[in-house]
Design a protein around this motif. Structure first.
Motif, mmCIF file in Angstrom:
data_model
loop_
_atom_site.group_PDB
_atom_site.id
_atom_site.type_symbol
_atom_site.label_atom_id
_atom_site.label_comp_id
_atom_site.label_asym_id
_atom_site.label_seq_id
_atom_site.Cartn_x
_atom_site.Cartn_y
_atom_site.Cartn_z
ATOM 1 N N THR A 66 0.862 -1.179 0.000
ATOM 2 C CA THR A 66 0.000 0.000 0.000
ATOM 3 C C THR A 66 0.898 1.228 0.000
ATOM 4 N N ARG A 67 0.892 1.958 -1.101
ATOM 5 C CA ARG A 67 1.852 3.067 -1.208
ATOM 6 C C ARG A 67 1.367 4.306 -0.466
ATOM 7 N N VAL A 68 2.265 4.883 0.291
ATOM 8 C CA VAL A 68 1.954 6.107 1.022
ATOM 9 C C VAL A 68 2.517 7.277 0.231
ATOM 10 N N PRO A 69 1.678 8.287 -0.068
ATOM 11 C CA PRO A 69 2.165 9.439 -0.841
ATOM 12 C C PRO A 69 3.382 10.078 -0.162
ATOM 13 N N GLY A 70 4.363 10.439 -0.957
ATOM 14 C CA GLY A 70 5.570 11.051 -0.402
ATOM 15 C C GLY A 70 6.693 10.066 -0.179
#
Ligand code: ZN
Length: 313
Positions: A66-70
């Motif tokens: 799950t990619r976290v922005p930044g």
């Protein structure tokens, strides 16, 4: 002062483990690390599954996290084919990290290429990465010493940095692959690199240390003094290099963050969350890990008073 902290445990660390770490476990650790404030996470590599079976699940890992922005998600690639395989992934990494060794002997041992062969392919690697919307950085292994050849000439390091920049790479990591660097050498060599090839991008240059001889954190301080603002570590201190005799773990990310926070640097990392992630790692790999802060608690984790000093005692 803002510093940028990257974690490489899932790639540099897990590839050294004797037993395969299940894909779901890798994904859950990456997801936990994603929520700590790290700048970059190296999550896998696109290498031959025969040579490095631990990374055979690159596509599944990239698709499952799950990619976290930044947060920048990175995969290691040894050559153009690695870039092409990353480009073909259903979920691509944000950034690829190519690798070449400053020492020719280590380069042949690690990726089975001469320097000339490695550099000849680089412009095509950069182009293929950019066409697929990925950045491409280069790591210069054995920058501070080679286990087969000894110290590497500074002129050799500068030549590689120049060649990387000429090829249009998006960043350069100077890597002490086998923990041979000392703080004075780090400060001098990196200052010379930054002097000759300055950049305004704080994350363009990264230092990657191994703690093989106990000098890893001292080398981080030396790198900061020289002007570097981006550093690799490995949660719980996992890691090594399969093609370098006796290479032990990377510097431990939470030990580094604890030190830098104590010294007043802004790392953007939530140390409590990072320690919680680190404490899961021995259970994942099935053995003790070298990180110290996960065992001791952070510097200002206070202990209850001894019974003799408690009121009423
Ligand atoms: Zn390494």
């Amino acid at each position: 002062m803002r510093l940028h902290i990257n974690d490489v445990a899932v790639r540099d660390g897990f590839q050294m483990e004797k037993s395969f770490v299940p894909t779901a476990t890798k994904i859950s650790l990456i997801d936990e690390l994603s929520r700590t404030g790290l700048a970059r996470i190296e999550v896998t590599s696109f290498v031959s599954a025969k040579a490095v079976p631990a990374m055979a699940d690159a596509n599944e890992v990239l698709a499952g996290i799950t990619r976290v922005p930044g947060v920048v998600y990175v995969a290691l690639v040894p050559n153009l084919r690695g870039v092409q395989n990353a480009a073909a992934a259903a979920k691509r990494p944000d950034e690829l990290n190519g690798v070449v060794s400053a020492s020719e002997t280590h380069n042949r041992a690690n990726i089975n290429r001469t320097h000339e062969q490695s550099l000849a392919e680089l412009p095509a690697m950069v182009r293929a990465a950019h066409e697929a919307g990925m950045r491409l950085t280069m790591s210069l292994s054995t920058t501070f010493g080679c286990p087969f050849e000894g110290r590497v000439e500074e002129a050799v390091v500068l030549r590689f940095v120049e060649a990387f920049r000429a090829a249009g790479v998006d960043g350069i990591s100077l890597a002490d692959t086998t923990g041979m660097a000392n703080p004075r050498q780090v400060e001098e060599l990196t200052a010379h690199v930054l002097d000759r090839f300055p950049t305004k991008d704080d994350t363009y240059y990264t230092l990657h240390f191994h703690n093989t001889r106990g000098m890893g954190l001292a080398n981080v301080i030396a790198g900061i003094e020289a002007g570097v603002r981006s550093f690799d570590g490995s949660v719980a201190g996992l890691g090594g290099c399969p093609f370098a005799p006796g290479a032990t773990g990377n510097i431990c990310t939470e030990d580094m963050v604890n030190m830098l926070a104590d010294m007043g640097y802004d790392t953007g990392v939530d140390l409590d969350r990072l320690i919680a992630a680190a404490r899961r790692v021995p259970g994942i790999v099935g053995h003790d890990t070298p990180g110290q802060v996960a065992k001791s608690g952070k510097s200002l984790a206070l202990h209850p008073l001894p019974a003799s000093l408690q009121a009423g005692a």
